[in-house]
Design a protein around this motif. Structure first.
Motif, PDB file in Angstrom:
ATOM      1  N   LEU A 134      33.181  18.673 -12.551  1.00 19.17           N
ATOM      2  CA  LEU A 134      32.046  18.936 -11.675  1.00 19.17           C
ATOM      3  C   LEU A 134      30.720  18.711 -12.400  1.00 19.17           C
ATOM      4  O   LEU A 134      29.785  18.125 -11.839  1.00 19.17           O
ATOM      5  CB  LEU A 134      32.092  20.371 -11.143  1.00 19.17           C
ATOM      6  CG  LEU A 134      33.037  20.648  -9.993  1.00 19.17           C
ATOM      7  CD1 LEU A 134      33.138  22.152  -9.747  1.00 19.17           C
ATOM      8  CD2 LEU A 134      32.588  19.923  -8.741  1.00 19.17           C
TER       9      LEU A 134
ATOM     10  N   TYR B  44      27.925  16.042 -11.457  1.00 15.09           N
ATOM     11  CA  TYR B  44      26.567  16.524 -11.200  1.00 15.09           C
ATOM     12  C   TYR B  44      25.564  15.710 -12.008  1.00 15.09           C
ATOM     13  O   TYR B  44      24.553  15.242 -11.471  1.00 15.09           O
ATOM     14  CB  TYR B  44      26.495  18.008 -11.550  1.00 15.09           C
ATOM     15  CG  TYR B  44      25.143  18.644 -11.349  1.00 15.09           C
ATOM     16  CD1 TYR B  44      24.703  19.004 -10.086  1.00 15.09           C
ATOM     17  CD2 TYR B  44      24.315  18.924 -12.438  1.00 15.09           C
ATOM     18  CE1 TYR B  44      23.468  19.611  -9.894  1.00 15.09           C
ATOM     19  CE2 TYR B  44      23.082  19.529 -12.257  1.00 15.09           C
ATOM     20  CZ  TYR B  44      22.667  19.865 -10.991  1.00 15.09           C
ATOM     21  OH  TYR B  44      21.440  20.461 -10.812  1.00 15.09           O
TER      22      TYR B  44
ATOM     23  N   LEU C 169      27.596  14.229  -6.802  1.00 12.43           N
ATOM     24  CA  LEU C 169      27.914  15.305  -5.869  1.00 12.43           C
ATOM     25  C   LEU C 169      27.029  15.189  -4.633  1.00 12.43           C
ATOM     26  O   LEU C 169      25.860  14.813  -4.730  1.00 12.43           O
ATOM     27  CB  LEU C 169      27.680  16.673  -6.522  1.00 12.43           C
ATOM     28  CG  LEU C 169      28.520  17.014  -7.749  1.00 12.43           C
ATOM     29  CD1 LEU C 169      28.184  18.431  -8.227  1.00 12.43           C
ATOM     30  CD2 LEU C 169      29.998  16.866  -7.475  1.00 12.43           C
ATOM     31  N   ASP C 170      27.597  15.540  -3.484  1.00 13.24           N
ATOM     32  CA  ASP C 170      26.750  15.569  -2.283  1.00 13.24           C
ATOM     33  C   ASP C 170      25.871  16.817  -2.353  1.00 13.24           C
ATOM     34  O   ASP C 170      26.014  17.647  -3.252  1.00 13.24           O
ATOM     35  CB  ASP C 170      27.575  15.487  -1.005  1.00 13.24           C
ATOM     36  CG  ASP C 170      28.492  16.682  -0.780  1.00 13.24           C
ATOM     37  OD1 ASP C 170      28.133  17.816  -1.178  1.00 13.24           O
ATOM     38  OD2 ASP C 170      29.553  16.499  -0.171  1.00 13.24           O
TER      39      ASP C 170
ATOM     40  N   GLU D  66      27.764  20.216  -2.426  1.00 16.47           N
ATOM     41  CA  GLU D  66      28.466  20.446  -3.690  1.00 16.47           C
ATOM     42  C   GLU D  66      27.480  20.765  -4.806  1.00 16.47           C
ATOM     43  O   GLU D  66      27.714  21.669  -5.615  1.00 16.47           O
ATOM     44  CB  GLU D  66      29.284  19.214  -4.082  1.00 16.47           C
ATOM     45  CG  GLU D  66      30.465  18.940  -3.191  1.00 16.47           C
ATOM     46  CD  GLU D  66      31.102  17.592  -3.482  1.00 16.47           C
ATOM     47  OE1 GLU D  66      32.343  17.547  -3.484  1.00 16.47           O
ATOM     48  OE2 GLU D  66      30.381  16.599  -3.711  1.00 16.47           O
TER      49      GLU D  66
ATOM     50  N   ARG E 111      26.195  24.326  -4.399  1.00 16.07           N
ATOM     51  CA  ARG E 111      27.189  25.321  -4.840  1.00 16.07           C
ATOM     52  C   ARG E 111      27.234  25.388  -6.362  1.00 16.07           C
ATOM     53  O   ARG E 111      27.282  26.480  -6.945  1.00 16.07           O
ATOM     54  CB  ARG E 111      28.570  24.989  -4.275  1.00 16.07           C
ATOM     55  CG  ARG E 111      28.748  25.378  -2.823  1.00 16.07           C
ATOM     56  CD  ARG E 111      30.202  25.298  -2.375  1.00 16.07           C
ATOM     57  NE  ARG E 111      30.766  23.954  -2.485  1.00 16.07           N
ATOM     58  CZ  ARG E 111      30.683  23.029  -1.533  1.00 16.07           C
ATOM     59  NH1 ARG E 111      30.059  23.293  -0.399  1.00 16.07           N
ATOM     60  NH2 ARG E 111      31.222  21.840  -1.713  1.00 16.07           N
TER      61      ARG E 111
END
Length: 86
Positions: A12, A16, A21-22, A25, A28
């Motif tokens: 992740l 990032y 990431l959208d 995402e 979060r």
């Protein structure tokens, strides 16, 4: 929360930093970064590593490297298969 960073968290963070990431995402993850100091520290560590790596020119492998690597991997796989049968 644990200070351990899971492999998924590492993925992740990389996504990032790459901008992959959208919005949801990323939001979060940003919330987690604010709440989890160990995760935020890993992000900064990873960011620094990527910056350091970006300062170095790419190195071309020697001629024939890919072919030798494939041959070596094929031989190792064949040996592992032979060992499994024996």
């Amino acid at each position: 929360m644990s200070d351990a960073i899971s492999p998924r968290d590492g993925e992740l963070l990389a996504a990032y930093l790459a901008g992959d990431l959208d919005e949801a995402e990323a939001a979060r993850l940003e919330a987690r970064l604010a709440a989890e100091p160990a995760l935020a520290a890993r992000l900064e560590s990873t960011r620094g590593l990527l910056e350091d790596l970006g300062e170095h020119a790419a190195v071309e492998p020697p001629a024939g490297f890919s072919e030798r690597l494939r041959a070596s991997l094929d031989a190792a796989r064949a040996q592992a298969g032979a060992d499994a049968v024996a």
